[in-house]
Write a protein that holds these residues in place. Structure first.
Motif, PDB file in Angstrom:
ATOM      1  N   GLY A   1       8.002  13.938  19.540  1.00  0.00           N
ATOM      2  CA  GLY A   1       6.615  14.203  19.887  1.00  0.00           C
ATOM      3  C   GLY A   1       6.112  15.617  19.660  1.00  0.00           C
ATOM      4  N   PHE A   2       6.914  16.476  19.021  1.00  0.00           N
ATOM      5  CA  PHE A   2       6.429  17.830  18.750  1.00  0.00           C
ATOM      6  C   PHE A   2       5.650  17.841  17.438  1.00  0.00           C
ATOM      7  CE2 PHE A   2       9.696  18.577  21.803  1.00  0.00           C
ATOM      8  CZ  PHE A   2       9.385  19.764  22.438  1.00  0.00           C
TER       9      PHE A   2
ATOM     10  N   VAL B   1       7.842  19.301  34.454  1.00  0.00           N
ATOM     11  CA  VAL B   1       8.887  19.587  33.456  1.00  0.00           C
ATOM     12  C   VAL B   1      10.000  20.366  34.158  1.00  0.00           C
ATOM     13  CG1 VAL B   1       9.393  20.633  31.230  1.00  0.00           C
ATOM     14  CG2 VAL B   1       7.114  19.710  31.680  1.00  0.00           C
ATOM     15  N   THR B   2      11.253  19.988  33.899  1.00  0.00           N
ATOM     16  CA  THR B   2      12.377  20.581  34.633  1.00  0.00           C
ATOM     17  C   THR B   2      13.384  21.248  33.699  1.00  0.00           C
ATOM     18  OG1 THR B   2      13.829  18.664  34.522  1.00  0.00           O
ATOM     19  CG2 THR B   2      12.186  18.672  36.290  1.00  0.00           C
ATOM     20  N   VAL B   3      14.253  22.041  34.312  1.00  0.00           N
ATOM     21  CA  VAL B   3      15.358  22.668  33.572  1.00  0.00           C
ATOM     22  C   VAL B   3      16.216  21.582  32.908  1.00  0.00           C
ATOM     23  CG1 VAL B   3      17.474  24.028  33.814  1.00  0.00           C
ATOM     24  CG2 VAL B   3      15.431  24.676  35.107  1.00  0.00           C
TER      25      VAL B   3
ATOM     26  N   LEU C   1      16.586  18.414  25.823  1.00  0.00           N
ATOM     27  CA  LEU C   1      16.022  18.663  24.491  1.00  0.00           C
ATOM     28  C   LEU C   1      17.036  19.388  23.605  1.00  0.00           C
ATOM     29  CD1 LEU C   1      13.348  18.653  22.665  1.00  0.00           C
ATOM     30  CD2 LEU C   1      13.338  21.087  23.197  1.00  0.00           C
ATOM     31  N   LEU C   2      17.662  20.407  24.164  1.00  0.00           N
ATOM     32  CA  LEU C   2      18.630  21.174  23.377  1.00  0.00           C
ATOM     33  C   LEU C   2      19.811  20.299  22.952  1.00  0.00           C
ATOM     34  CD1 LEU C   2      18.395  24.256  22.689  1.00  0.00           C
ATOM     35  CD2 LEU C   2      16.869  23.511  24.461  1.00  0.00           C
ATOM     36  N   ASP C   3      20.281  19.476  23.881  1.00  0.00           N
ATOM     37  CA  ASP C   3      21.371  18.554  23.543  1.00  0.00           C
ATOM     38  C   ASP C   3      20.951  17.627  22.402  1.00  0.00           C
ATOM     39  OD1 ASP C   3      23.051  19.581  25.444  1.00  0.00           O
ATOM     40  OD2 ASP C   3      22.617  18.060  26.957  1.00  0.00           O
TER      41      ASP C   3
ATOM     42  N   THR D   1      18.237  12.093  28.872  1.00  0.00           N
ATOM     43  CA  THR D   1      17.628  11.777  27.584  1.00  0.00           C
ATOM     44  C   THR D   1      16.269  12.462  27.517  1.00  0.00           C
ATOM     45  OG1 THR D   1      16.739   9.783  28.564  1.00  0.00           O
ATOM     46  CG2 THR D   1      18.750   9.541  27.276  1.00  0.00           C
ATOM     47  N   VAL D   2      15.841  12.718  26.285  1.00  0.00           N
ATOM     48  CA  VAL D   2      14.550  13.376  26.106  1.00  0.00           C
ATOM     49  C   VAL D   2      13.453  12.352  26.373  1.00  0.00           C
ATOM     50  CG1 VAL D   2      13.082  14.628  24.492  1.00  0.00           C
ATOM     51  CG2 VAL D   2      15.555  14.818  24.331  1.00  0.00           C
ATOM     52  N   SER D   3      12.562  12.659  27.285  1.00  0.00           N
ATOM     53  CA  SER D   3      11.412  11.769  27.449  1.00  0.00           C
ATOM     54  C   SER D   3      10.290  12.351  26.612  1.00  0.00           C
ATOM     55  CB  SER D   3      11.008  11.673  28.917  1.00  0.00           C
ATOM     56  OG  SER D   3      10.529  12.911  29.362  1.00  0.00           O
ATOM     57  N   ALA D   4       9.674  11.500  25.835  1.00  0.00           N
ATOM     58  CA  ALA D   4       8.690  11.989  24.869  1.00  0.00           C
ATOM     59  C   ALA D   4       7.425  11.158  24.913  1.00  0.00           C
ATOM     60  CB  ALA D   4       9.290  11.991  23.459  1.00  0.00           C
TER      61      ALA D   4
END
Lengths: 347, 824
Positions: A124-125, A233-235, A241-243, B496-499
């Motif tokens: 989504g970026f 949004v959390t740590v 995301l980095l993983d 997991t990435v939530s998007a």
């Protein structure tokens, strides 16, 4: 008549076998089956044939006609083939190289950037952009970097003279100086000022540091930054995301870890290490790859976002460093020399 | 900053391994750049021995044969030795057979030049103690023969070289790091005990020495909120004790004398810098903390004379500055070997003041480094007391005056209220409330209150009192980091990435770059990346002198990277040259990136793409291809402009102006300008320029630049237009015109005439040049341009008559003004 027919067919066979050109063919065709042709002349004699013999004679004529036609077809076919063959040169040597050079190649920094952007687009970026000539506000003030911070020293940052003007880079206040951005974080500020959350951008781009050029330093280099602003949004989201990024880029055996660190524009802040056993330069070592953190409430307040409502994370890394790691390049200067033997290795 | 493990152990009982401690420091947020071990490694079969006799080796001039007594470890051994100092009577370390020295060097019974040797006497480097190989390590103390090496040598130390982030000045000392490690390992922190507490004994009142320091005055309290001076008389300068020297050396400081060393020691212990004056050298026996006079001079301890400005804070006596405040003392006032009476300064200077002065003078020190980042505003006197204890213990003397203390305690009171729920919300996973509270308390963040929040689901709320050394903690979010640090950032659970989808698209400039890159790579170009900063001389080829001034940096780092680039071509030529000089055949290069182009006297940042097409030099291709020309570059530039939504076919093209240093006159064109928001150049690169760069062969090139704001975010949707399925009619028309007449002008005239001629009856589909001729058969100064005209109707097949009629009219019209004639 039968003898006549046989003679014509035989003569045609000899005659047509010797024909090599279209005019010859047309002439021969006229000689046998044209309105004044020999075969046509015989057919015209059918009227004189007794009625009871007509079926037999007709059959003979048809057979003769078919034979002549087939000889004609064969001759025409031979001529057409000869004409095509005449368009060809000698057989090619398929092993000779194409003399045109090529194919074109993308620079390794472009390849790495595009790959990162592809990975981030999936979650989504979208890719954002901003000017390389910046002002102190966008590069420092808005990012919670006070005016006496060492990063702002003329020793580390390229500035323009106070009277310098850049027609399409607007200043936030008239006193601030123009400079060359030291990080792509300025794009975060511009994006946040232009829009409203939620925001999810990746901003790759060129940045500048006043540094001695050597194997690992370059007066300009490239960064890539992610910014995510939303509610709650959390740590843990940041770590996820980095993983995701590095597992996508380097494979499932890749691990990342956070170490607490300090950046003015994030709180808490971390440095990111990664390890990937299959990378020759990494193996089991932890390699520092970038910095990240949760957007500092001061930064949100500065762009008019309510820090009680909005939260977010930011992550940044050097693209040269990543490319060096991925491809096993050991000198950053190779990226800027453009030796074709280098450029051709990556596409 | 260097931190000694032995030293840390004064404050916290660290039993963990070096590896575990390194890990702890790392995950507390301090990068460990290096771990240095001093002292000897653990080695077995290396023992103390005494050399009994020394004789020359019968077969080698440079070797000796010694008898060495190693006592109970094996009696008297014969050992061949090459060192100069293997004299009888020396006690040395002897590696016996079975020992394995660093470098995996195994000691065995051996023969050296025919002489049996039963071991080896060791130099420091051979047992892993530094790099000294100049001779045997001679043991000074008379240790029992046969004592194992590790019992004979002083224990080593481990030194961590740590990067302290600028937000943590409290960690620029051993107590600070010890506090962090105590919190990590859940161990108590022991502060050094202090004997001196500020008062002076009543019994000594009679022997006070008010003459040594009469007065302390602070004229600039805004830069120096607190200044303290203690007077100590009757000290004796000498070396500091061995343990103190050992520690200072371990962290990279050179021991000077007991007083100076104590100052450094306490700074490295507490983070508080201090300065000792020789009381005799303070003119007028007074101290004035003031701004320097403009142009006032001081020679600092490093021997350099510094000229001060009125913005700089100094410590002065009655007449002269004696210290650049917080940065460095002067040569004129420091402690020397014959000093007997001291004034010990311990002060709180504002970071901005120290930083500005340090920067202006280009002078920094361990002291200024700490002041710039911020020292504990409440630690000043404590540190002074600690130093006085150590001075009295190591240099003697006594405190002979009540403290001179100017300014008050810097106000410090900070409480942060934070809830368990807030922290959980920020980190995104659960840490139990008691563990969070324990983390605060381990860091000496005192929880003064714990109570349930008004909202029952938000867990407890803590009121956390922040100690004076943690100026970096100001808001609830800052405490989130403290909790996370002590929990361990390695333990953040995976997710997991939530998007959730966002309605957004890549920036237009990103798409432009991608499209032109795709195009050029598809046409066999190689992408380059060149520096944005270029030498001034290079700019001359591509922009006016005036515009170049606007591109200059105020503070270039190196001379050949002083200006922003106004073109991409210069960098590409450099790349071409590099490849040619390395014998690498290159013909097609391109780059995308920012360039800076002048409009109305101001440079504008533009997105740009540029390419070059070089003639192959020493072309060894087995099959020759047509070489590029002007029209090749025109074709490419049109395509690149198209990616930005600009149709160059509808734009005026002009030949480049005379004497353009970058492009070759007569062989290159320009289109657009920045008042339209874009511009393009293409054609042959100036031959003289290319030659001057040492490039072989001719180079064609093209650039297209556009203001980022001009790139549309959405392309307009194309509309379909109907086309005729009926046959076309075409006619060829050759016109003789002046040599200088541009083909586009003639084409325009023909098209205009043709449209007029066909009117509404049918359509002119196309007018295209198909032949250009000059020379034999034509008058001097003339050329012939032949056009192919295509006519078509949407309704019917055209008749010869109507097309001929139209064609005749076209010929009549275009020749009417006499500027062109039909070629017959």
């Amino acid at each position: 008549m039968q003898a006549q027919l046989t003679a014509i067919v035989a003569k045609a066979a000899t005659d047509l076998a010797a024909i090599n050109t279209r005019p010859e063919f047309e002439a021969a065709k006229a000689r046998y089956v044209g309105p004044n042709g020999e075969l046509t002349a015989l057919m015209k004699q059918m009227g004189a044939v007794p009625k009871e013999q007509r079926p037999v004679v007709g059959k003979l004529i048809n057979e003769a006609k078919a034979q002549v036609q087939s000889q004609l077809d064969a001759a025409l076919n031979r001529i057409a083939n000869a004409e095509l063959a005449a368009q060809l040169g000698p057989a090619v040597d398929v092993t000779l190289p194409a003399p045109d050079g090529g194919p074109g190649t993308r620079h390794p920094l472009t390849l790495v950037r595009e790959e990162m952007c592809r990975i981030l687009r999936k979650v989504g970026f979208t890719v954002a952009d901003g000017p390389e000539v910046e002002t102190e506000y966008y590069c420092f003030d808005a990012l919670n970097t006070p005016s006496d911070h060492p990063a702002r020293d003329a020793q580390d940052t390229f500035y323009f003279p106070t009277n310098a003007r850049f027609g399409n880079v607007a200043k936030m206040n008239p006193e601030e100086r123009y400079l060359l951005r030291t990080h792509t974080s300025s794009v975060q500020i511009r994006t946040m000022l232009q829009g409203q959350p939620p925001i999810r951008i990746v901003s790759p781009g060129r940045v500048y540091r006043r540094d001695t050029t050597d194997a690992t330093h370059s007066a300009n280099f490239h960064q890539l930054e992610c910014l995510y602003v939303d509610k709650n949004v959390t740590v843990r989201d940041l770590k996820a995301l980095l993983d995701y990024i590095f597992a996508s880029l380097l494979g499932k055996d890749t691990k990342t870890r956070f170490r607490p660190h300090y950046f003015g524009y994030t709180e808490p802040s971390f440095e990111v290490d990664l390890t990937a056993h299959h990378l020759p330069k990494v193996k089991k070592e932890w390699i520092e790859i970038g910095g990240c953190g949760m957007v500092d409430p001061t930064v949100f307040a500065g762009v008019g976002y309510d820090p009680e409502v909005w939260s977010g994370y930011a992550f940044g890394m050097g693209l040269e460093r990543l490319a060096m790691l991925l491809y096993g390049i050991d000198d950053i200067r190779y990226f800027y020399q453009n030796d074709l033997r280098f450029l051709k290795q990556f596409a | 900053m260097k931190i000694s493990l032995n030293w840390l152990k004064d404050y916290v009982q660290l039993d963990a391994s070096v590896e575990e401690i390194k890990r702890a420091i790392t995950f507390l947020g301090f990068e460990v750049e290096q771990v240095i071990s001093t002292g000897a490694p653990q080695l077995s079969n290396v023992v103390v021995g005494e050399i009994l006799t020394r004789a020359r080796h019968p077969n080698a001039d440079k070797l000796s044969v010694c008898t060495v007594d190693v006592g109970p470890a094996g009696g008297v051994k014969t050992i061949v030795c090459g060192a100069h100092n293997c004299d009888a009577g020396n006690r040395v370390l002897v590696a016996l057979p079975g020992a394995v020295l660093p470098g995996n060097f195994a000691i065995k019974l051996s023969k050296i030049r025919g002489q049996a040797s039963e071991g080896m006497m060791c130099s420091p480097d051979e047992i892993g103690m530094g790099s000294d190989h100049s001779g045997l390590l001679i043991l000074e103390s008379k240790l029992t023969l046969g004592t194992p090496m590790n019992d004979a040598l002083p224990p080593g130390d481990t030194v961590f070289d740590i990067e302290i982030t600028p937000n943590r000045p409290d960690a620029l000392c051993h107590l600070g790091i010890a506090r962090e490690l105590a919190a990590w390992f859940k161990l108590p922190l022991r502060y050094p005990e202090e004997t001196f507490t500020g008062g002076i004994d009543d019994s000594t009142t009679g022997s006070q020495r008010p003459d040594l320091l009469r007065n302390v005055r602070v004229e600039a309290p805004e830069d120096c909120p607190l200044y303290s001076a203690h007077v100590i008389a009757g000290i004796k300068i000498g070396p500091s004790p061995a343990w103190m020297q050992e520690r200072l050396k371990a962290v990279g400081l050179r021991p000077i004398n007991n007083v100076v060393d104590v100052g450094n020691y306490v700074m490295l212990e507490t983070g508080q810098p201090m300065h000792a004056f020789d009381a005799r050298k303070l003119g007028g026996n007074e101290i004035v903390v003031r701004r320097a006079a403009e142009g006032e001079k001081i020679t600092t301890l490093d021997g350099k004379e510094r000229t001060l400005t009125s913005k700089m804070l100094v410590i002065a006596d009655a007449t002269k500055p004696v210290v650049v405040a917080g940065i460095m003392g002067g040569e004129n006032s420091g402690v020397s070997d014959d000093t007997t009476d001291l004034v010990l300064e311990c002060a709180f200077f504002k970071r901005q003041s120290v930083r500005a002065t340090s920067k202006a003078l280009g002078l920094s020190s361990d002291s200024s480094y700490r002041y710039e980042r911020g020292v504990d505003p409440h630690g000043t006197l404590e540190a002074a007391y600690r130093a006085i204890d150590l001075i009295l213990a190591t240099a003697g003397g006594r405190v002979v005056s009540p403290v001179f203390k100017v300014g008050g305690d810097v106000p410090w009171q900070r409480e942060i209220v934070v809830t368990h729920d807030y922290i959980t919300e920020k980190i995104g996973f659960d840490i139990p409330a008691p563990a969070m509270r324990a983390a605060f308390e381990a860091l000496e963040l005192i929880v003064t209150r714990e109570q349930p929040t008004e909202h029952p689901n938000r867990g407890v709320a803590w009121t956390v009192s922040v100690p004076s050394w943690r100026d970096d903690l100001d808001r609830p979010i800052d405490l989130v980091e403290e909790v996370l640090r002590l929990h361990g950032t390695e333990k953040i659970p995976p997710a997991t990435v939530s998007a959730p989808g966002l309605v957004a698209d890549d920036a237009p400039i990103v798409r432009f770059n991608r499209d032109v890159t795709d195009y050029l790579v598809g046409h066999d170009f190689h992408e380059c990346v060149n520096y944005t900063l270029r030498p001034a001389a290079e700019l001359a080829g591509w922009t006016s002198a005036n515009a170049a001034t606007g591109l200059a940096l105020a503070n270039p780092f190196v001379e050949d990277q002083s200006h922003l680039r106004p073109t991409l071509i210069a960098g590409l030529l450099e790349s071409l040259k590099l490849n040619q000089s390395r014998g690498v055949a290159v013909t097609r290069l391109f780059e995308t990136g920012r360039i800076f182009v002048e409009r109305d006297g101001e440079p504008l940042e533009c997105a740009a793409v540029g390419f070059i097409l070089a003639e192959p030099v020493h072309d060894r291709a087995w099959l020759k291809r047509e070489t590029p020309d002007f029209y090749t570059t025109k074709h490419h530039v049109f395509a690149l402009a198209e990616a930005a939504g600009i149709d160059l076919g509808r734009q005026a093209l002009t030949p480049v102006a005379a004497a353009h240093p970058g492009w070759q006159v007569g062989q290159a064109a320009a289109a657009g300008d920045l008042s339209h928001g874009w511009l393009a150049h293409f054609g042959l690169v100036n031959l003289a320029l290319v030659k001057s760069l040492g490039i072989e062969g001719r180079v064609y090139g093209g650039t297209f630049a556009i203001l980022p704001a001009k790139l549309a975010s959405e392309g307009t949707r194309r509309r379909y237009s109907d086309f005729s399925l009926l046959p076309a009619a075409w006619r060829d028309l050759a016109l003789v015109v002046d040599l200088a007449t541009p083909a586009a002008d003639v084409q325009k005239a023909v098209a205009k005439a043709a449209r007029a001629a066909v009117g509404n009856a049918f359509a002119l589909e196309k007018v295209a040049v198909f032949d250009v001729y000059q020379g034999k058969g034509l008058p001097e100064g003339k050329k012939s341009l032949a056009f192919n005209l295509v006519f078509r109707s949407a309704e019917r097949t055209l008749t010869d008559d109507e097309v001929n009629a139209a064609f005749a009219r076209i010929q009549k019209d275009v020749t009417a003004d006499g500027s062109m004639a039909v070629r017959t």
